[in-house]
Design an enzyme around this catalytic site. Structure first.
Site, PDB file in Angstrom:
ATOM      1  N   GLU A 118      -2.982 -21.112 -22.450  1.00 53.34           N
ATOM      2  CA  GLU A 118      -1.868 -21.477 -21.567  1.00 53.34           C
ATOM      3  C   GLU A 118      -1.703 -20.447 -20.463  1.00 53.34           C
ATOM      4  O   GLU A 118      -1.740 -19.239 -20.726  1.00 53.34           O
ATOM      5  CB  GLU A 118      -0.579 -21.571 -22.396  1.00 53.34           C
TER       6      GLU A 118
ATOM      7  N   ASP B  56      -1.049 -17.891 -25.225  1.00 55.40           N
ATOM      8  CA  ASP B  56      -0.316 -18.017 -23.962  1.00 55.40           C
ATOM      9  C   ASP B  56      -0.467 -16.678 -23.258  1.00 55.40           C
ATOM     10  O   ASP B  56       0.162 -15.688 -23.634  1.00 55.40           O
ATOM     11  CB  ASP B  56       1.156 -18.339 -24.216  1.00 55.40           C
TER      12      ASP B  56
ATOM     13  N   LYS C  71       8.437 -29.024 -19.758  1.00 54.31           N
ATOM     14  CA  LYS C  71       9.704 -28.397 -20.115  1.00 54.31           C
ATOM     15  C   LYS C  71      10.800 -29.087 -19.314  1.00 54.31           C
ATOM     16  O   LYS C  71      10.825 -28.964 -18.084  1.00 54.31           O
ATOM     17  CB  LYS C  71       9.666 -26.899 -19.788  1.00 54.31           C
TER      18      LYS C  71
ATOM     19  N   GLU D  41       1.742 -14.795 -26.206  1.00 52.68           N
ATOM     20  CA  GLU D  41       1.819 -15.436 -27.516  1.00 52.68           C
ATOM     21  C   GLU D  41       0.432 -15.628 -28.107  1.00 52.68           C
ATOM     22  O   GLU D  41      -0.514 -16.003 -27.396  1.00 52.68           O
ATOM     23  CB  GLU D  41       2.506 -16.798 -27.421  1.00 52.68           C
TER      24      GLU D  41
ATOM     25  N   HIS E 223       7.951 -10.993 -24.096  1.00 50.66           N
ATOM     26  CA  HIS E 223       8.740 -11.431 -25.247  1.00 50.66           C
ATOM     27  C   HIS E 223       9.085 -10.277 -26.172  1.00 50.66           C
ATOM     28  O   HIS E 223       9.906 -10.412 -27.075  1.00 50.66           O
ATOM     29  CB  HIS E 223       7.986 -12.513 -26.029  1.00 50.66           C
TER      30      HIS E 223
ATOM     31  N   LYS F 240       5.250 -27.238 -28.702  1.00 49.30           N
ATOM     32  CA  LYS F 240       5.285 -25.779 -28.803  1.00 49.30           C
ATOM     33  C   LYS F 240       6.737 -25.373 -28.950  1.00 49.30           C
ATOM     34  O   LYS F 240       7.536 -25.542 -28.027  1.00 49.30           O
ATOM     35  CB  LYS F 240       4.662 -25.160 -27.549  1.00 49.30           C
TER      36      LYS F 240
ATOM     37  N   GLU G  25      10.851 -15.347 -29.858  1.00 50.71           N
ATOM     38  CA  GLU G  25      10.468 -16.693 -30.291  1.00 50.71           C
ATOM     39  C   GLU G  25       9.987 -16.709 -31.739  1.00 50.71           C
ATOM     40  O   GLU G  25       9.400 -17.678 -32.205  1.00 50.71           O
ATOM     41  CB  GLU G  25       9.401 -17.260 -29.354  1.00 50.71           C
TER      42      GLU G  25
ATOM     43  N   SER H 163      10.270 -16.269 -18.263  1.00 50.31           N
ATOM     44  CA  SER H 163       9.111 -16.322 -17.358  1.00 50.31           C
ATOM     45  C   SER H 163       9.161 -17.613 -16.554  1.00 50.31           C
ATOM     46  O   SER H 163       8.353 -18.514 -16.730  1.00 50.31           O
ATOM     47  CB  SER H 163       7.807 -16.235 -18.156  1.00 50.31           C
TER      48      SER H 163
END
Length: 423
Positions: A286, A242, A338, A164, A155, A389, A205, A42
């Site tokens: 998020e 998220d 990130k 998430e 995901h 995270k 994940e 993403s």
């Protein structure tokens, strides 16, 4: 002064089986640093650009041999002879060589691999842990982990709209205890899913990926697991989501997909978040809205920001200029950092520092396509960030970061601090 003697990159695999870059940097003093670059699915439209080969017959176009070649030729020639301790100078030289705003020529994946490996080599030259080299004597804060429990969105194919559903062990007294609490809740969640005849398969994940009909059902299952594990929801453990809303934005509305099958305006979705936060102990959202929905972000922050971290991932893309605009407008109160969104270590650290100065909570984050590389754990401690995270307590590329942080906590001993950023 130790100088860069050689640089070598190769194509390796990330946790999805997709190619990524591993780079090794050697110094004339005999030290070596190595780093593997993560990659996301993403990806925000404003983040630094990965360079992929786009040769359909090889890795479905996802190969990175072109970026590897740029490292082994262009970057090697440019950087050999530079002082390994000049991190900002090294990163600046690579940016100048690339010459674009988004690293499109050389590739952000190649540039970041060299940037990270240089930091590792510099720490090795000084026989120093990476977190201590990067952060100095003030590297002592262990972050609160956002631990993935249930995966949805892109995901996995579970039918859940949000990407998430996580927990934050905010009541723990140490990082180790926080990980233990997360693992125990994860085990209990698995038992609950099994007892209800649901799949125990996990997403990319590490979070469970049961077929559920709504976000509320996912949140209710996590709350049940928290209680069944012996902890108090809202006190010992809080929830985080998220939403990955840019993935939900279709034809001018937010489409909650598959089994929920709802089309929402910005106001509708904001109302929905408020409803969920009233019903469940959610303290972190998020990417609650699209990356270009500035007015919506401001309204969401105004309505929920006093009790919930409204964090931007694709919204801020670790970019200082977007953070500055957000701070001026009052959009969000948390920033995900990130390194591969920024493209160099220097830019990632600058983003984290700017966010902290602006009063944002800082969350260092892994990517969907990750690896056994633990650079992120050291960087989080070095930056004094409040959160990390890095996925579920499942899958080795995720647990590697947790294990590294527990080792750092051991090394810090009584000097270490956890939970300075508790609710």
């Amino acid at each position: 002064m130790p100088y860069i003697k050689s640089i070598y990159a190769r194509e390796v695999l990330d946790s999805r089986g997709y190619p990524t870059i591993c780079t090794e940097v050697y110094t004339q003093c005999g030290a070596c640093g190595s780093a593997i670059v993560p990659s996301g699915a993403s990806s925000g439209i404003y983040e630094a650009m990965e360079l992929r080969d786009m040769q359909e017959k090889r890795y479905f176009g996802q190969g990175v041999l072109k970026a590897v070649s740029h490292v082994n030729k262009l970057l090697r020639e440019k950087l050999c002879g530079m002082c390994i301790f000049d991190q900002a100078g090294i990163d600046r030289a690579m940016l100048t060589l690339d010459g674009t705003d988004n690293k499109a020529n050389v590739g952000a994946n190649g540039i970041l691999s060299v940037s990270m490996a240089c930091a590792q080599a510099a720490a090795a030259c000084l026989s120093m842990p990476l977190y201590r080299y990067l952060g100095g004597c003030f590297s002592y804060t262990l972050p609160l982990p956002l631990i993935n429990m249930i995966s949805g969105g892109i995901h996995c194919n579970s039918g859940l709209s949000f990407q998430e559903f996580m927990i934050i062990p905010s009541g723990a007294s140490s990082f180790k205890e926080g990980v233990r609490i997360g693992a125990e809740i994860f085990y209990h969640l698995g038992q609950i899913l099994r007892s209800q005849g649901m799949s125990l398969a996990v997403g990319t994940e590490g979070g469970y990926a049961p077929a559920l009909s709504s976000n509320e059902k996912a949140l209710a299952l996590v709350v049940k697991a928290i209680a069944q594990a012996g902890y108090q929801p809202g006190k010992d453990v809080v929830l985080a989501i998220d939403a990955a809303a840019p993935q939900l934005w279709v034809n001018g509305k937010y489409h909650l997909c598959d089994k929920e099958n709802m089309d929402m305006t910005t106001k509708d979705l904001t109302d929905y978040y408020e409803y969920l936060c009233d019903k469940f102990p959610i303290r972190f959202i998020e990417d609650g809205l699209d990356q270009d929905d500035w007015e919506g972000w401001c309204e969401l922050t105004r309505r929920l920001g006093s009790k919930v971290i409204i964090a931007g991932d694709d919204f801020f893309v670790s970019n200082v200029s977007r953070m500055h605009m957000g701070a001026q407008k009052g959009a969000g109160n948390g920033v995900l950092i990130k390194p591969n969104q920024a493209g160099t270590l220097t830019e990632a650290v600058a983003g984290a520092r700017y966010a902290q100065r602006m009063g944002y909570e800082v969350i260092f984050s892994h990517r969907l396509g990750d690896s056994e590389d633990t650079f992120l754990a050291d960087l989080t401690v070095a930056s004094g960030a409040g959160y990390i995270k890095t996925g579920a307590v499942c899958r080795a590329e995720r647990t590697a970061k947790y294990n590294r942080l527990m080792k750092i906590e051991d090394e810090l001993g009584e000097a270490g601090a956890y939970g300075l950023w508790k609710y």
